[in-house]
Enzyme design. Structure first.
Site: not given
Ligand code: GLA
Length: 726
Positions: A532, A612
């Protein structure tokens, strides 16, 4: 002048919008307008009939068309003949509960007001103006001061309210919302962002119905279940057109937002601290400050509205050294090791990370006290030397020697019953005498309303930050709060505790972030359970979700993007099969999704194949290069993942010279045309290359016709287009 008062009308003007209120002959403050600029007083739109069972104020005499129950009140209170959702309610010393708020005075000044003890939008004096309108209940002397901060350039109006007891007896506030907003009619949609742990901020859009619709949290935090923000939009509003109003509450505790469509089809929205967990004794002369609501309005659709919120949150909410600057690319050990690590293991991850040019190693949960699982140790913020044999300082030095920075996890607000802290101070935990407390993840919540508790936390954390070269803190909070009872509060003040808890949290955060401005604080609450604008005032980024599955993340990040800028969204590449969903996605997809945020990794890099690792090195390089565009560019949502079968978004440079378009196509299909994606925000007349190719396209073609996306093989395949002006 952004704010003017002329002929009883207040005009609050921003770059593209107008907010208007008027004071009538009875001293009632009406809301008249929030929308596009009109150069006119909008009071002509309001003409009320004599509505049966809608009573009239005494001083209105025979004027039966004048009713609090129908008027578009700017700030509505309980007990004056208005039966709709109210913003304020108070109980007076004689037990009565009514407020009749009449206009008393106003004040306009340059700059943006601040709110003692609470986070608030801030701005230079030249960037903002403040309006204060003072309303007063004559009977009790209670003043209600409505405050409006107008940030003209970013199309933002903030609201907050001060209750001031100007009477001769104490008053108890029962409801003190931050905003009340009237809409002329109820033919609107509203959008809110619901969810759960590991699936936060799922966007839902619904038409308003007669009666009350609401979102709320009573969990003591803003919650995974509902984000404290909503959008009201006209029914034809899209990403690119139409009127919409967003409201984001800058508060991290229990909240409520209600929208009521009344008997006449008008709508009213209120938002603020949840009244069910709130009561506040206001002694004579005292003030109570509500948290702030950030309002913004767009006449050009939801995309523009989001950009306005991104701008205000990034520039006028987030603070500290990392407010606008590049964030370190980090590696976090949580999903790599959980509680099962020692110094050697952490160093092996850090070493591999440093070889791949990652900036910062975050040591997550489990480094302190007796913490081998989640049953014990919280509250004992001293290093666990069984796991980290040479102590914390030695580990930090070794990580620094690898050329990496170091960050540390805390969960300051919590205590385990099996901890030295709890054994020494059982009364520091929230629990109701005589009742067994509710445990969640086996832990209890510390009473942050108490100064000695905050002092303990400040001392333990600041000591670690001072003695060790810690450059990042992850501030976690892993349960909803229950058992509201403070051993330090009188019975008549216990109902103040949920708000006092939040005030205590903010005070502690202010102290620590103020003293350590060079430390990057990342907020977290089981991922995005406290995502928030209040937390963003202290922590410029928040771990967006404990769900690191790239597919689900596209939905979570889509919902998050309506209010919060990508710089605030902590986002990591994790291992497959994904630990939350078991889904396999390619490392390229995971990278693309995580790059739409503050980027990092959360896996054991040593377990990756050489190929990777090579991809990780390339991703790190790419993110470093593109971060200025990702952070500073305008963000566009280019698809609706719920209906379009793909997620797509773009970052467009302010000068429109380049754009990064990214996305994930969810499912492959045989024998189909390539998908077409229409871009936005480019210079229509300019010519662009895509991914360094020879062919050029005009901005207008890319926006009207779009680009053809690559054909994909398999599911959840990412794409990335780098668009550059010729
Ligand atoms: C929460 C966080 C995770 C991790 C764990 C540690 O769930 O969201 O990222 O830090 O706590 O216990």
């Amino acid at each position: 002048m952004a704010i003017q008062f002329e002929g009883h009308i207040f005009h609050l003007t921003t770059a593209h919008t107008l907010y208007q209120m008027g004071v009538d002959a009875f001293g009632i403050l009406h809301h008249l307008w929030y929308g596009e600029k009109t150069d006119c007083s909008m009071c002509y739109l309001y003409d009320y009939p004599d509505v049966g069972f809608s009573g009239n104020p005494y001083d209105a005499g025979k004027l039966r068309t004048y009713s609090m129950d129908t008027l578009p009140l700017e700030y509505a209170a309980v007990g004056n003949g208005d039966y709709r959702v109210a913003a304020a309610a108070a109980v007076h010393a004689d037990g009565s509960c009514a407020l009749d708020l009449r206009y008393e005075s106003y004040k306009i000044y340059d700059g943006k007001y601040a709110i003692p003890g609470l986070p608030a939008v801030y701005a230079e004096d030249a960037q903002a103006q403040t309006l204060e309108i003072c309303l007063r209940d004559e009977y009790s002397g209670l003043r209600v001061i409505l405050r409006y901060g107008v940030l003209e350039a970013v199309d933002v109006i903030t609201r907050s309210v001060v209750f001031e007891n100007g009477g001769s007896e104490a008053v108890t506030l029962k409801r003190a919302h931050s905003v009340c907003l009237a809409l002329h009619d109820g033919a609107w949609d509203w959008m809110h962002f619901h969810g759960r742990h590991t699936m936060e901020r799922q966007m839902e859009r619904r038409a308003l119905f007669h009666g009350i619709q609401q979102i709320e949290s009573t969990r003591g935090t803003s919650s995974h279940q509902q984000n404290p923000a909503l959008i009201l939009c006209e029914q034809d509003c899209t990403e690119t057109s139409g009127l919409c109003i967003g409201a984001a509450l800058m508060y991290s505790g229990s909240f409520q937002a209600q929208i009521e469509v009344d008997q006449l089809g008008q709508a009213r929205m209120v938002m603020g601290i949840h009244p069910e967990q709130f009561s506040w004794n206001l002694e004579v002369g005292e003030r109570f400050y509500t948290p702030e609501v950030i309002l913004s309005c767009s006449t050009q659709g939801l995309g523009r509205l989001s950009q306005q919120f991104h701008s205000v949150i990034r520039n006028h909410v987030c603070r500290g050294d990392y407010k606008l600057s590049a964030r370190p690319i980090l590696i976090n050990n949580w999903e790599a090791t959980y509680f099962d690590f020692n110094e050697e293991k952490i160093l092996s991850i850090a070493k591999q990370a440093s070889e791949l040019d990652i900036d910062l190693m975050v040591l997550d949960d489990g480094w302190f006290g007796k913490r081998d699982d989640d049953c014990s140790g919280l509250g004992d913020w001293t290093v666990n030397e069984q796991k980290l044999k040479g102590g914390l300082g030695a580990l930090v030095e070794k990580i620094n020697a690898l050329g990496m920075r170091f960050g540390l996890w805390f969960e300051p607000e919590m205590v385990s019953e099996d901890s030295d802290l709890y054994r020494a101070h059982p009364d520091w935990a929230l629990r109701i005498p005589g009742r067994d407390p509710v445990r969640s993840r086996y832990q209890l919540v510390l009473d942050l309303s108490r100064e000695e508790v905050r002092e303990y936390l400040y001392e333990s954390m600041s000591k670690l930050l001072r003695e060790n070269h810690i450059e990042y803190v992850k501030w976690d909070m892993n349960r909803s709060i229950c058992d509201w009872y403070s051993a330090a509060l009188a019975p008549e003040r216990q109902a103040e505790l949920p708000h006092r808890y939040v005030l205590g949290l903010y005070e502690l955060l202010e102290r620590l972030t103020g003293e350590f401005p060079h430390v990057l604080f990342e907020g977290c609450s089981g991922g995005g359970g406290r995502f928030d604008a209040g937390m963003l005032y202290y922590c410029p980024q928040i771990w967006c979700s404990d769900d690191t599955d790239a597919h689900e993340r596209t939905f979570i990040q889509y919902g998050t993007s309506f209010f919060y800028p990508v710089s605030t969204v902590g986002s990591h590449v994790s291992a497959v099969p994904n630990h939350q969903t078991g889904r396999m996605t390619a490392i390229g997809t995971r990278g693309t999704v995580a790059m739409a945020g503050s980027f990092g990794y959360e896996l054991d890099l040593n377990l990756l194949s050489e190929e990777e690792k090579q991809t990780v090195a390339e991703q790190v390089k790419k993110y470093r290069e593109l971060q200025p565009l990702i952070y500073d560019g305008a963000y566009f949502r280019l698809s609706d993942p719920y209906t379009d079968g793909m997620a797509a978004w773009a970052f467009v440079a302010e000068d429109q010279s380049r754009a990064l378009v990214q996305g994930v196509i969810y499912r492959a299909a045989s024998n189909t045309l390539r998908r077409r994606l229409r871009l936005r925000g480019l210079d229509a007349k300019a010519h662009y290359h895509i991914n360094g190719g020879e062919q050029t396209y005009t901005g207008s073609a890319l926006m009207a016709g779009g680009v053809l996306l690559p054909k994909i093989a398999g599911d959840d395949v990412a794409f990335e287009l780098y668009i550059e002006r010729v």
